[in-house]
Design an enzyme around this catalytic site. Structure first.
Site, short mmCIF file in Angstrom:
data_model
loop_
_atom_site.label_atom_id
_atom_site.label_comp_id
_atom_site.label_asym_id
_atom_site.label_seq_id
_atom_site.Cartn_x
_atom_site.Cartn_y
_atom_site.Cartn_z
N ASP A 293 0.80 -1.10 0.23
CA ASP A 293 -0.06 -0.16 -0.23
C ASP A 293 0.80 1.07 0.14
O ASP A 293 0.57 2.27 -0.46
CB ASP A 293 -0.90 -0.01 1.59
N ILE A 294 1.77 1.10 0.96
CA ILE A 294 3.14 2.53 0.45
C ILE A 294 4.15 2.30 1.29
O ILE A 294 4.79 1.00 1.91
CB ILE A 294 2.00 3.73 1.85
N ASP B 116 7.01 3.68 3.38
CA ASP B 116 7.58 5.05 4.20
C ASP B 116 9.58 5.02 4.34
O ASP B 116 10.32 5.22 3.15
CB ASP B 116 6.90 4.66 4.87
N GLY C 217 11.26 2.35 4.05
CA GLY C 217 11.62 0.96 3.23
C GLY C 217 11.87 0.16 3.92
O GLY C 217 12.64 -0.80 3.29
N LYS D 201 6.86 7.45 -0.21
CA LYS D 201 7.45 8.83 0.76
C LYS D 201 8.51 9.10 -0.07
O LYS D 201 9.99 8.34 0.98
CB LYS D 201 6.79 8.46 1.83
O1 LIG Z 1 1.24 7.53 6.05
C1 LIG Z 1 0.67 6.14 6.24
N1 LIG Z 1 -0.37 5.90 7.00
C2 LIG Z 1 -0.04 4.91 7.12
N2 LIG Z 1 0.43 3.95 7.21
C3 LIG Z 1 1.86 3.95 7.00
C4 LIG Z 1 2.63 3.13 7.26
N3 LIG Z 1 3.88 3.97 6.81
N4 LIG Z 1 3.32 4.99 6.52
C5 LIG Z 1 2.47 5.40 6.64
MG LIG Z 2 2.15 -2.14 3.59
#
Ligand SMILES: Oc1ncnc2cn[nH]c12
Ligand SMILES: [Mg+2]
Length: 180
Positions: A100-101, A103, A105, A131
């Protein structure tokens, strides 16, 4: 708009468009694959994976893993534990990790090392969000939906303390919610 959202970054139409662009690239790159194994990293990727897979035109298999990364609810420290592992071997398979994301790493680096050691034919990553400025490791993500600023986001599978995953949009969580 949900009262705990400071702002919406991507609405449903924008998310759909981001996913279609990713699917077009993946369909092109894996057009000759015998079978593409998608490995969804629970829980955050479950909505993204569900929408992405239905836009794919290549033969796929769906597998899931769950990992715990240790740190505060809004940052991760880099310590990772596999809570749910794959049930089947991946040697010789085309594997695509679905996140999903990304961040820091740290979690992804651990996953790449763990799955890379299992001798897949290929191993790549797709993430809906990244990010870039938060990255603390040298991981490379081949299929990035969209880069986002250094804000804590929720919705469309993403949570804060297991809340907000059900929101149909992706938005910035009000600081007042987690800085009480
Ligand atoms: O901005 C974010 N929102 C939800 N989960 C995560 C994990 N890392 N960054 C996040
Ligand atoms: Mg994840």
């Amino acid at each position: 708009m949900h009262p705990d959202l400071e702002e919406v970054l991507f609405d449903e139409e924008q998310i759909k468009s981001i996913i279609q662009t990713l699917a077009d690239r993946i369909n092109h790159d894996y057009k000759d694959t015998e079978c593409l194994m998608l490995v969804g990293i629970l829980k955050g990727s479950f909505i993204f994976m569900s929408d992405l897979v239905r836009k794919l035109t290549v033969p796929v298999r769906l597998e899931f893993m769950s990992v715990s990364s240790y740190g505060s609810a809004t940052t991760s420290s880099g310590v990772v534990r596999i809570d749910l592992d794959l049930k089947k071997p991946i040697d010789g398979k085309d594997v695509l990790i679905v996140e999903d994301i990304i961040d820091t790493g740290h979690t992804l680096k651990y996953l790449l090392e763990s799955l890379g050691a299992r001798k897949p034919k290929s191993l790549e990553v797709t993430t809906l969000l990244q990010k870039k400025e938060a990255l603390k490791t040298d991981v490379t993500v081949k299929y990035v939906g969209v880069d986002i600023p250094l804000k804590f986001v929720i919705g469309y599978g993403l949570d804060y303390d297991e809340r907000y995953r059900e929101l149909p949009v992706i938005g910035v969580l009000r600081e007042s919610v987690y800085k009480k």
